[in-house]
Design an enzyme around this catalytic site. Structure first.
Site, PDB file in Angstrom:
ATOM      1  N   HIS A 165       1.421   4.128  -3.077  1.00 53.95           N
ATOM      2  CA  HIS A 165       1.185   5.557  -2.848  1.00 53.95           C
ATOM      3  C   HIS A 165       2.466   6.376  -3.030  1.00 53.95           C
ATOM      4  CE1 HIS A 165      -2.784   4.382  -1.512  1.00 53.95           C
ATOM      5  NE2 HIS A 165      -3.117   5.660  -1.611  1.00 53.95           N
TER       6      HIS A 165
ATOM      7  N   TYR B 296      -3.610  16.392   1.529  1.00 52.33           N
ATOM      8  CA  TYR B 296      -4.259  15.088   1.686  1.00 52.33           C
ATOM      9  C   TYR B 296      -3.274  14.137   2.365  1.00 52.33           C
ATOM     10  CZ  TYR B 296      -7.039  11.034  -0.061  1.00 52.33           C
ATOM     11  OH  TYR B 296      -7.806   9.900  -0.183  1.00 52.33           O
TER      12      TYR B 296
ATOM     13  N   TYR C 219       0.849  -1.208   0.000  1.00 49.73           N
ATOM     14  CA  TYR C 219       0.000   0.000   0.000  1.00 49.73           C
ATOM     15  C   TYR C 219       0.881   1.254   0.000  1.00 49.73           C
ATOM     16  CZ  TYR C 219      -3.662   3.275   1.322  1.00 49.73           C
ATOM     17  OH  TYR C 219      -4.543   4.344   1.347  1.00 49.73           O
TER      18      TYR C 219
END
Length: 104
Positions: free
Chosen positions: A22, A41, A18
């Site tokens: 990203h 974000y 993950y």
């Protein structure tokens, strides 16, 4: 400007993957997110429960609701679906978080 926070859920054993995906976020996806009026974000991980906590800021004129219709967003969801809990269309399951305190 407003702040939006929500929780998502990773599957066991996929934290490193993950993070890697990203770290290598597609430039066209980052551009679509920014163009939709999303900025600042962040996604945080609770390593004990594998819960992801996302916090983002939205410009007043944001078009966040249009992102699910962007082909690049759909491809990203398909790319990430094996790593997290998702809806039937591969959109990550999101649980909204209710703001209780803010110190500016």
């Amino acid at each position: 400007m407003s702040t939006h926070a929500f929780r998502m859920q990773l599957k066991p054993g996929v934290i490193d993957e993950y993070r890697r995906r990203h770290d290598e976020i597609w430039p066209e996806l980052a551009e679509a997110i920014s163009a939709a009026g999303i900025y600042d974000y962040s996604i945080f991980l609770d390593e004990e429960t594998l819960a992801l906590f996302a916090v983002l800021k939205l410009r007043d004129d944001n078009t966040r609701d249009a992102l699910p219709h962007q082909p690049v967003m759909r491809r990203w969801w398909d790319h990430m679906a094996e790593l997290m809990l998702v809806e039937p269309d591969n959109k990550p399951v999101e649980w909204p978080l209710v703001p209780l305190f803010h110190l500016a």
